[in-house]
Motif scaffolding. Structure first.
Motif, PDB file in Angstrom:
ATOM      1  N   ALA A  99       0.824  -1.215   0.000  1.00 15.08           N
ATOM      2  CA  ALA A  99       0.000   0.000   0.000  1.00 15.08           C
ATOM      3  C   ALA A  99       0.856   1.262   0.000  1.00 15.08           C
ATOM      4  CB  ALA A  99      -0.925  -0.010   1.220  1.00 15.08           C
ATOM      5  N   LEU A 100       2.101   1.146   0.409  1.00 19.43           N
ATOM      6  CA  LEU A 100       2.994   2.310   0.430  1.00 19.43           C
ATOM      7  C   LEU A 100       3.292   2.832  -0.967  1.00 19.43           C
ATOM      8  CD1 LEU A 100       5.577   1.193   3.161  1.00 19.43           C
ATOM      9  CD2 LEU A 100       3.566   2.660   3.453  1.00 19.43           C
ATOM     10  N   ASP A 101       3.033   2.021  -1.981  1.00 15.53           N
ATOM     11  CA  ASP A 101       3.274   2.450  -3.367  1.00 15.53           C
ATOM     12  C   ASP A 101       2.402   3.643  -3.754  1.00 15.53           C
ATOM     13  OD1 ASP A 101       5.066   0.388  -3.518  1.00 15.53           O
ATOM     14  OD2 ASP A 101       3.748  -0.964  -4.630  1.00 15.53           O
ATOM     15  N   ALA A 102       1.345   3.876  -2.993  1.00 11.18           N
ATOM     16  CA  ALA A 102       0.435   4.986  -3.307  1.00 11.18           C
ATOM     17  C   ALA A 102       1.004   6.342  -2.890  1.00 11.18           C
ATOM     18  CB  ALA A 102      -0.915   4.761  -2.627  1.00 11.18           C
ATOM     19  N   ILE A 103       2.089   6.320  -2.118  1.00 14.79           N
ATOM     20  CA  ILE A 103       2.643   7.572  -1.587  1.00 14.79           C
ATOM     21  C   ILE A 103       3.600   8.191  -2.605  1.00 14.79           C
ATOM     22  CG2 ILE A 103       3.963   8.627   0.283  1.00 14.79           C
ATOM     23  CD1 ILE A 103       3.188   6.167   1.994  1.00 14.79           C
ATOM     24  N   ASP A 104       3.267   9.374  -3.060  1.00 13.77           N
ATOM     25  CA  ASP A 104       4.173  10.106  -3.955  1.00 13.77           C
ATOM     26  C   ASP A 104       5.323  10.701  -3.138  1.00 13.77           C
ATOM     27  OD1 ASP A 104       2.699   9.659  -6.281  1.00 13.77           O
ATOM     28  OD2 ASP A 104       1.405  11.406  -5.925  1.00 13.77           O
ATOM     29  N   GLY A 105       6.523  10.577  -3.675  1.00 13.08           N
ATOM     30  CA  GLY A 105       7.670  11.172  -2.992  1.00 13.08           C
ATOM     31  C   GLY A 105       7.950  10.558  -1.644  1.00 13.08           C
ATOM     32  N   ILE A 106       7.862   9.229  -1.548  1.00 15.15           N
ATOM     33  CA  ILE A 106       8.069   8.568  -0.255  1.00 15.15           C
ATOM     34  C   ILE A 106       9.477   8.793   0.287  1.00 15.15           C
ATOM     35  CG2 ILE A 106       8.784   6.335  -1.224  1.00 15.15           C
ATOM     36  CD1 ILE A 106       7.154   5.013   1.050  1.00 15.15           C
ATOM     37  N   SER A 107      10.418   9.069  -0.597  1.00 12.88           N
ATOM     38  CA  SER A 107      11.797   9.318  -0.151  1.00 12.88           C
ATOM     39  C   SER A 107      11.906  10.596   0.673  1.00 12.88           C
ATOM     40  CB  SER A 107      12.748   9.379  -1.344  1.00 12.88           C
ATOM     41  OG  SER A 107      12.392  10.434  -2.215  1.00 12.88           O
ATOM     42  N   ASP A 108      10.872  11.447   0.615  1.00 18.11           N
ATOM     43  CA  ASP A 108      10.868  12.679   1.403  1.00 18.11           C
ATOM     44  C   ASP A 108      10.192  12.497   2.760  1.00 18.11           C
ATOM     45  OD1 ASP A 108      12.107  14.243  -0.593  1.00 18.11           O
ATOM     46  OD2 ASP A 108      10.180  14.477  -1.636  1.00 18.11           O
ATOM     47  N   ALA A 109       9.721  11.289   3.037  1.00 18.98           N
ATOM     48  CA  ALA A 109       8.999  11.028   4.280  1.00 18.98           C
ATOM     49  C   ALA A 109       9.938  11.118   5.486  1.00 18.98           C
ATOM     50  CB  ALA A 109       8.345   9.654   4.231  1.00 18.98           C
ATOM     51  N   LYS A 137      -9.979  10.864  11.444  1.00 14.90           N
ATOM     52  CA  LYS A 137      -8.611  11.134  11.870  1.00 14.90           C
ATOM     53  C   LYS A 137      -7.839   9.834  12.054  1.00 14.90           C
ATOM     54  CE  LYS A 137      -9.009  15.659  12.419  1.00 14.90           C
ATOM     55  NZ  LYS A 137      -8.273  16.607  11.552  1.00 14.90           N
ATOM     56  N   VAL A 138      -8.584   8.743  12.195  1.00 19.71           N
ATOM     57  CA  VAL A 138      -8.020   7.393  12.260  1.00 19.71           C
ATOM     58  C   VAL A 138      -8.757   6.530  11.251  1.00 19.71           C
ATOM     59  CG1 VAL A 138      -7.814   5.283  13.642  1.00 19.71           C
ATOM     60  CG2 VAL A 138      -7.236   7.501  14.659  1.00 19.71           C
ATOM     61  N   VAL A 139      -8.009   5.929  10.342  1.00 24.73           N
ATOM     62  CA  VAL A 139      -8.606   5.041   9.339  1.00 24.73           C
ATOM     63  C   VAL A 139      -7.741   3.786   9.226  1.00 24.73           C
ATOM     64  CG1 VAL A 139      -9.622   6.933   8.021  1.00 24.73           C
ATOM     65  CG2 VAL A 139      -7.339   6.103   7.420  1.00 24.73           C
ATOM     66  N   PHE A 140      -8.278   2.786   8.539  1.00 25.50           N
ATOM     67  CA  PHE A 140      -7.588   1.503   8.408  1.00 25.50           C
ATOM     68  C   PHE A 140      -7.529   1.092   6.940  1.00 25.50           C
ATOM     69  CE2 PHE A 140      -9.670   1.820  12.491  1.00 25.50           C
ATOM     70  CZ  PHE A 140      -8.671   1.471  13.382  1.00 25.50           C
ATOM     71  N   VAL A 141      -6.367   0.575   6.522  1.00 26.62           N
ATOM     72  CA  VAL A 141      -6.163   0.144   5.139  1.00 26.62           C
ATOM     73  C   VAL A 141      -5.398  -1.177   5.141  1.00 26.62           C
ATOM     74  CG1 VAL A 141      -5.050   0.683   2.930  1.00 26.62           C
ATOM     75  CG2 VAL A 141      -6.136   2.512   4.247  1.00 26.62           C
ATOM     76  N   GLN A 142      -5.848  -2.109   4.323  1.00 27.30           N
ATOM     77  CA  GLN A 142      -5.123  -3.375   4.185  1.00 27.30           C
ATOM     78  C   GLN A 142      -3.735  -3.095   3.605  1.00 27.30           C
ATOM     79  OE1 GLN A 142      -3.959  -5.656   1.740  1.00 27.30           O
ATOM     80  NE2 GLN A 142      -3.614  -7.204   3.310  1.00 27.30           N
ATOM     81  N   SER A 143      -2.715  -3.761   4.126  1.00 25.69           N
ATOM     82  CA  SER A 143      -1.327  -3.405   3.834  1.00 25.69           C
ATOM     83  C   SER A 143      -0.892  -3.609   2.384  1.00 25.69           C
ATOM     84  CB  SER A 143      -0.377  -4.184   4.752  1.00 25.69           C
ATOM     85  OG  SER A 143      -0.563  -5.586   4.601  1.00 25.69           O
ATOM     86  N   ALA A 185      -4.600   1.020  -3.833  1.00 26.21           N
ATOM     87  CA  ALA A 185      -5.745   1.837  -4.240  1.00 26.21           C
ATOM     88  C   ALA A 185      -6.486   2.378  -3.011  1.00 26.21           C
ATOM     89  CB  ALA A 185      -6.692   1.026  -5.123  1.00 26.21           C
ATOM     90  N   GLY A 186      -6.670   1.501  -2.017  1.00 27.34           N
ATOM     91  CA  GLY A 186      -7.316   1.933  -0.792  1.00 27.34           C
ATOM     92  C   GLY A 186      -6.513   2.994  -0.062  1.00 27.34           C
ATOM     93  N   MET A 187      -5.185   2.857  -0.098  1.00 28.30           N
ATOM     94  CA  MET A 187      -4.327   3.867   0.519  1.00 28.30           C
ATOM     95  C   MET A 187      -4.461   5.207  -0.203  1.00 28.30           C
ATOM     96  SD  MET A 187      -2.029   4.716   2.830  1.00 28.30           S
ATOM     97  CE  MET A 187      -1.204   3.242   3.473  1.00 28.30           C
ATOM     98  N   ALA A 188      -4.486   5.148  -1.528  1.00 31.43           N
ATOM     99  CA  ALA A 188      -4.601   6.380  -2.314  1.00 31.43           C
ATOM    100  C   ALA A 188      -5.880   7.146  -1.969  1.00 31.43           C
ATOM    101  CB  ALA A 188      -4.556   6.059  -3.804  1.00 31.43           C
ATOM    102  N   GLU A 189      -6.953   6.401  -1.660  1.00 28.78           N
ATOM    103  CA  GLU A 189      -8.243   7.030  -1.355  1.00 28.78           C
ATOM    104  C   GLU A 189      -8.231   7.783  -0.036  1.00 28.78           C
ATOM    105  OE1 GLU A 189     -11.348   4.182  -1.492  1.00 28.78           O
ATOM    106  OE2 GLU A 189     -11.128   3.757  -3.627  1.00 28.78           O
ATOM    107  N   VAL A 190      -7.428   7.316   0.935  1.00 30.65           N
ATOM    108  CA  VAL A 190      -7.474   7.924   2.263  1.00 30.65           C
ATOM    109  C   VAL A 190      -6.343   8.928   2.510  1.00 30.65           C
ATOM    110  CG1 VAL A 190      -8.643   5.926   3.246  1.00 30.65           C
ATOM    111  CG2 VAL A 190      -6.138   6.062   3.358  1.00 30.65           C
TER     112      VAL A 190
END
Length: 378
Positions: free
Chosen positions: A192-202, A361-367, A371-376
């Motif tokens: 699910a981390l693939d949905a994060i743009d610019g993860i290297s800046d995290a 403020k708290v949500v849950f996403v399957q790891s 796509a689910g990560m991108a939505e939240v």
């Protein structure tokens, strides 16, 4: 565009295909003196590691003798350390359960001692501690000491063996870094981390000791806070091992006999600090004069109450901030999700958790659900 704070547990390393589980470590320790391949031998020689002092670790001995009743998570190992430390403290406070009035030690009478301890809580740990004390009583010269001093020496022995266990873990994880990143040169797995743009800046709050986010996602070590320290076999002799490996404090009063086992004490001694708090500071997008939102993503961590102090602090750091934020908890399966929710109730309380989930403020996403990560993501 939002900032990203990653809070990572061992499940993150496992999701990347790394052999960093509790079970992997125990298999390594079991085989270390029986069968070693040329790669491990070469690694040990390169780093001038003498493995003899790790040969008969008391914690590993306890695990081997009680493997069927112990779990297979790192948190189970911490619970085991806690149980052994508490067993030592039990005998310190109740030495008459160890010393017979005749001058003998109760563990000499195996059946009787086992029966006595089975009437107490935490019996397996107490039986093990008593048996070790009996076996070393004469050979270590403890028979010439007052009870309190003898039990203090036993406690010091277990503290020393905890340090050795920590060193052995550092050797194993450093070896896995060598195999994974230098020999096999692994790449990030799809998550699910693939949905994060610019993860290297995290920014990263890591409960792991490894450098996986840096090696796979190029996240600078300067933007990573290792809550429990990090592996570093290259450190000079005058620098200490920063790895924190112990138990959480269960009481407000400090027990000086148990303090070396406790994480908060180790964090102070090893100066792991609280740099992660800076990750939650307000940041302004000057082009549109607005506060930058924060996605706080928990990946591969069970949110076990053993680490509740850190999670409570992370939530507290967002309470009075004016920026928009969201805690995104990833889970492997429904059982894991239920466990995370249960642990959040312990950490936050029912009402606060219901409030935060209602506010999103708290949500849950399957790891694995990108796509689910991108939505939240904010």
């Amino acid at each position: 565009m939002a900032d990203t704070i990653l809070i990572l547990g061992n499940g993150f390393d496992l999701a990347m295909g790394r052999k960093t589980s509790y079970k992997d470590f125990l298999e390594f320790a079991d085989k270390l003196f029986v069968e070693r391949d040329y790669q491990l031998d070469g690694f040990l020689k390169k780093h001038q590691i003498d493995i003899e002092k790790y040969k008969d670790n008391l914690y590993l001995r306890y695990i081997r003798e009680n493997r069927t009743t112990l779990g297979e998570n790192w948190s189970n190992l911490e619970i085991m350390i806690s149980q052994l430390a508490e067993a030592i403290d039990f005998f310190r406070l109740n030495s008459d359960k160890l010393y017979h009035k005749s001058g003998d030690l109760y563990p000499k009478y195996v059946d009787r001692f086992h029966k006595m301890m089975n009437e107490e809580g935490n019996s397996a740990s107490k039986i093990f501690i008593g048996t070790i004390f009996f076996k070393l009583y004469n050979s270590s010269g403890w028979d010439k000491l007052e009870r309190e001093l003898a039990l203090s020496e036993l406690n010091n022995l277990f503290i020393n063996h905890l340090d050795l266990l920590t060193e052995l873990l550092e050797i194993y994880l450093s070896y896995r870094d060598y195999i994974d990143f230098e020999v096999e040169q692994i790449i990030p797995s799809e998550t699910a981390l693939d949905a994060i743009d610019g993860i290297s800046d995290a920014s990263v709050i890591s409960f792991n000791y490894t450098h996986t986010p840096n090696k796979l996602y190029k996240i600078p070590l300067e933007k990573t806070h290792f809550i429990h320290g990090e592996i570093n076999l290259e450190r000079p002799d005058y620098e200490i091992n920063t790895m924190v490996f112990g138990i959480e404090d269960k009481a407000n009063e400090i027990n000086s006999d148990l303090i070396p086992y406790q994480k908060f004490y180790q964090r102070v001694v090893k100066e792991t600090g609280n740099m992660y708090e800076k990750f939650f500071i307000n940041k302004v997008n000057r082009s549109i004069v607005t506060l930058i939102s924060k996605n706080i993503i928990i990946f591969g961590h069970s949110v076990d109450p053993l680490d509740k102090e850190i999670f409570q602090k992370c939530f507290q750091l967002t309470y009075h901030r004016k920026y928009n934020y969201r805690f995104i908890f990833t889970y492997y399966d429904d059982s894991t999700k239920r466990s995370i929710i249960k642990n959040l109730v312990i950490i936050l309380g029912k009402d606060r958790l219901v409030e935060l989930t209602g506010q999103r403020k708290v949500v849950f996403v399957q790891s694995q659900d990108a796509a689910g990560m991108a939505e939240v993501l904010l």
